[in-house]
Design an enzyme around this catalytic site. Structure first.
Site, PDB file in Angstrom:
ATOM      1  N   ILE A  32      35.950  53.303  42.575  1.00  0.00           N
ATOM      2  CA  ILE A  32      34.683  52.624  42.840  1.00  0.00           C
ATOM      3  C   ILE A  32      34.571  52.255  44.313  1.00  0.00           C
ATOM      4  CG2 ILE A  32      33.372  50.503  42.379  1.00  0.00           C
ATOM      5  CD1 ILE A  32      34.436  50.651  39.496  1.00  0.00           C
ATOM      6  N   TYR A 181      46.482  42.050  33.695  1.00  0.00           N
ATOM      7  CA  TYR A 181      45.441  42.628  34.559  1.00  0.00           C
ATOM      8  C   TYR A 181      44.120  41.882  34.372  1.00  0.00           C
ATOM      9  CZ  TYR A 181      41.746  45.658  36.241  1.00  0.00           C
ATOM     10  OH  TYR A 181      40.631  46.127  36.887  1.00  0.00           O
ATOM     11  N   LYS A 185      41.944  39.653  37.249  1.00  0.00           N
ATOM     12  CA  LYS A 185      40.537  39.823  37.602  1.00  0.00           C
ATOM     13  C   LYS A 185      39.739  38.553  37.323  1.00  0.00           C
ATOM     14  CE  LYS A 185      39.125  43.038  39.057  1.00  0.00           C
ATOM     15  NZ  LYS A 185      39.066  43.502  40.479  1.00  0.00           N
TER      16      LYS A 185
END
Length: 316
Positions: A32, A181, A185
């Site tokens: 991204i 993870y 975030k």
């Protein structure tokens, strides 16, 4: 933001011009981050790719220059897993001001064992959250020198179902890669909102905005060889998923809008329009658990202790 400004049309293919502005994209060499950089380059901005791998960053820069006529793109070495290197990395930008940074880079591990950064922090939490937390500290003078800079934090849908364990931020007691993870975030997103509250408290011209890409798959992402190659088999396998999710080029749209759209304000969350999974970018409500300021404050204090920097010292 008024209801009129929030409904202004936004064309992902016709971006506002941004000549003379400088944007830093962490992890801008792939995924991204690459598409954020490519799209911002089409707006005429100078785009800096922050990457721990200079070779991959230069390959990405060459790809962008080949696709965008006159692209102003360059790379700096940026290793978010090494906190001691970040001040030097910021100095290497060699700019008087920075108009935006997109906190995009991230590590996602699928399997044990638990790994640590050079500073002894769990790798995903240490890179995704603590690295960006410390980087913001060193970037703040450059951001404050710009007329109206943006700090754009790339969150993840994986964080929506997670909750932080403030007594085990480093996942020492119970390490599960996918959960760790998601929590890393989530920590980033808490930080982005708390940062905006700090910025508003000192009437800073800098704004902190959250975005997330929805569902972004490699199999739905257009080829950018040698940065990314999509095979015919991957295209066929990914076709059914296109009803629900999208490619990484589209996953970049919320971040690009958060950087360029003058109607975007600090403290907001932007994501894809269709079920928050695909489509053009739009503003969405901040997730309920992210509104818990007591968690955000405790995380902020812990992050200051773990990194040895105080992001709260923000120029007015």
């Amino acid at each position: 933001m008024s209801s009129t400004s929030s409904t202004l049309p936004w064309d992902v293919q016709r971006l506002p011009r941004a000549e003379g502005r400088v944007f830093l994209i962490t992890g801008g060499n792939a995924g991204i981050g690459y598409f954020i950089a490519e799209q911002l380059s089409t707006a005429g901005a100078t785009v800096v790719l922050g990457s721990r791998d200079p070779v991959k960053a230069e390959v990405a820069a060459v790809s962008i220059r080949a696709r965008v006529t006159g692209a102003q793109v360059r790379a700096v070495r940026l290793d978010l897993a090494d906190l001691s290197s970040l001040r030097t990395a910021v100095e290497s930008l060699d700019v008087e001001c920075l108009d935006a940074v997109v906190h995009n880079a991230g590590v996602a591990l699928d399997d044990p064992p638990r790994r640590e950064t050079a500073d002894g922090h769990e790798l995903m939490f240490g890179t995704n959250h603590l690295g960006h937390f410390a980087l913001t500290h060193w970037l703040m003078p450059l951001l404050s020198a710009a007329p109206a800079a943006r700090i754009v934090t790339m969150g993840s849908f994986a964080a929506k179902s997670e909750r932080l364990d403030l007594d085990d931020l480093q996942s020492r007691t119970d390490y599960r890669p996918k959960r760790t993870y998601g929590r890393s975030k989530l920590a980033q997103m808490y930080f982005g909102l708390e940062l905006d509250r700090h910025l508003r408290a000192v009437d800073s011209t800098v704004a902190s905005v959250l975005v997330h890409p929805g569902g972004a798959l490699d199999s739905l992402t257009p080829s950018r060889p040698p940065v990314h190659r999509r095979t015919a088999g991957a295209r066929l396998c990914g076709a059914p998923a296109a009803l629900l999710v999208q490619g990484k080029h589209a996953g970049a749209w919320p971040a690009v809008r958060a950087v360029l759209d003058p109607t975007v304000c600090g403290g907001q969350l932007w994501g894809p329009r269709v079920f928050s999974l695909r489509g053009k970018p739009q503003r969405e409500p901040v997730w309920i658990h992210l509104a818990d300021t007591s968690v955000a404050v405790r995380l902020w204090d812990a992050s200051c202790d773990l990194t040895g920097v105080d992001v709260g010292t923000i120029p007015g």
